[in-house]
Design an enzyme around this catalytic site. Structure first.
Site, PDB file in Angstrom:
ATOM      1  N   TYR A 159       0.836  -1.208   0.000  1.00  9.16           N
ATOM      2  CA  TYR A 159       0.000   0.000   0.000  1.00  9.16           C
ATOM      3  C   TYR A 159       0.871   1.259   0.000  1.00  9.16           C
ATOM      4  CZ  TYR A 159      -3.905   3.058   1.284  1.00  9.16           C
ATOM      5  OH  TYR A 159      -4.864   4.043   1.297  1.00  9.16           O
ATOM      6  N   LYS A 184       1.013   4.116  -2.928  1.00  2.45           N
ATOM      7  CA  LYS A 184       0.553   5.470  -2.640  1.00  2.45           C
ATOM      8  C   LYS A 184       1.661   6.515  -2.772  1.00  2.45           C
ATOM      9  CE  LYS A 184      -3.850   4.971  -1.957  1.00  2.45           C
ATOM     10  NZ  LYS A 184      -4.828   5.643  -2.840  1.00  2.45           N
TER      11      LYS A 184
END
Length: 305
Positions: free
Chosen positions: A166, A170
């Site tokens: 993640y 991001k």
């Protein structure tokens, strides 16, 4: 006819069926934009399909007097991303605003993370943002204007435990936003990223097994996802025409501007460096400049306001 901040604009919001995306779609519509509400209706881990959430948000917008259409294509697929942009053209004749909000989580400690867990998150969070942005780019260029707002995360900007996939995706989104801002500036296209702090389904996947974790969760529940939306509307407006290439944070009633990597200090010698001279002369000079690693929970332990 009443002129609102985004009157005449057409917006596409991905992952708009729930949480932060839903709030953004509703706020864009309230500001006068016509909205394509994209959501495949998957779980926080990206599993399953449900057309209900997208259609429910469209119904809310229409009930409030706005214009919207549902779209259930997947951002993870190049052709489907182009289809959702085409849906905006078919429904409303143009596209002016893209909000890349769709994302999934599949948390695991790095040394236990599977290839599939990594690839699945990157496919939606990062490749998905590229696919949709790239699909809209020719339209923005042809009309000499457009706005991208990408949802990044403090997990990528600062770091967090058990989120290598993640965080990587991001932080990549933030870099993608900056690259788009540079490449498309000549076409009057703006691109910015926002890291939201909000209680959503994805944040709700964090553990709450100990008293400390439970206290942390209770604090997070005070972070309202709809509070992100006003800043997105402002960035999408013509009044923000000079703002591009930036990374912001929004947490309830607070708005942040993040620093971006810049040279902090340099070391030079006309004789060149050896490992030994670097250890002796350079590392001591730099050691106080290193940012400490984020510890588990650092990203989310600030007192909510």
């Amino acid at each position: 006819m009443e002129h609102r901040l985004l009157s005449g604009k057409v917006a596409l919001v991905t992952g708009a069926g729930r949480g932060v995306g839903r709030g953004i779609a509703l706020a864009l519509a309230a500001a006068g934009a016509k909205v394509i509400v994209n959501d495949i209706g998957a779980s926080a881990a990206g599993e399953g399909l449900d057309q209900g959430p997208a259609h429910e948000v469209v119904a809310e917008i229409r009930a409030a007097g706005g214009e919207a259409a549902a779209d259930t294509h997947s951002v993870a697929d190049w052709d489907q991303a182009h289809a959702m942009v085409q849906a905006a053209i078919d429904a409303f004749g143009r596209i002016d605003i893209v909000v890349n909000n769709a994302g999934i989580v599949r948390d695991a400690i790095f040394h236990k993370m599977s290839r599939e867990e990594f690839d699945a998150v990157v496919a939606v969070n990062l490749s998905g943002a590229f696919h949709v942005s790239r699909a809209a780019a020719p339209h923005f260029k042809a009309q000499n204007g457009g706005v991208y707002v990408h949802i990044t995360s403090s997990s990528g900007l600062i770091g967090n435990l058990g989120q290598a996939n993640y965080a990587a995706s991001k932080l990549g989104v933030a870099a993608l936003s900056k690259a788009i801002a540079i490449d498309m500036q000549r076409s009057n296209v703006r691109s910015n990223a926002i890291a939201p702090w909000a209680w959503t389904r994805m944040v709700g996947t964090i553990p709450a097994d100990t008293p400390e974790q439970q206290k942390r969760v209770e604090g997070l529940k005070k972070l309202i996802p709809e509070k992100i939306a006003p800043f997105v509307v402002a960035l999408a407006s013509d009044q923000a025409r000079e703002v591009t290439g930036q990374i912001f944070g929004v947490r309830n009633n607070e708005i942040y501007l993040f620093t971006q990597p810049r040279l902090l200090r340099t070391a030079h010698t006309s004789d060149g460096w050896t490992p030994e001279t670097i250890i002796e002369r350079v590392l001591p000079m730099f050691q106080n400049d290193f940012y400490p690693l984020a510890r588990s929970g650092d990203v989310f332990t600030w007192d909510p306001v």
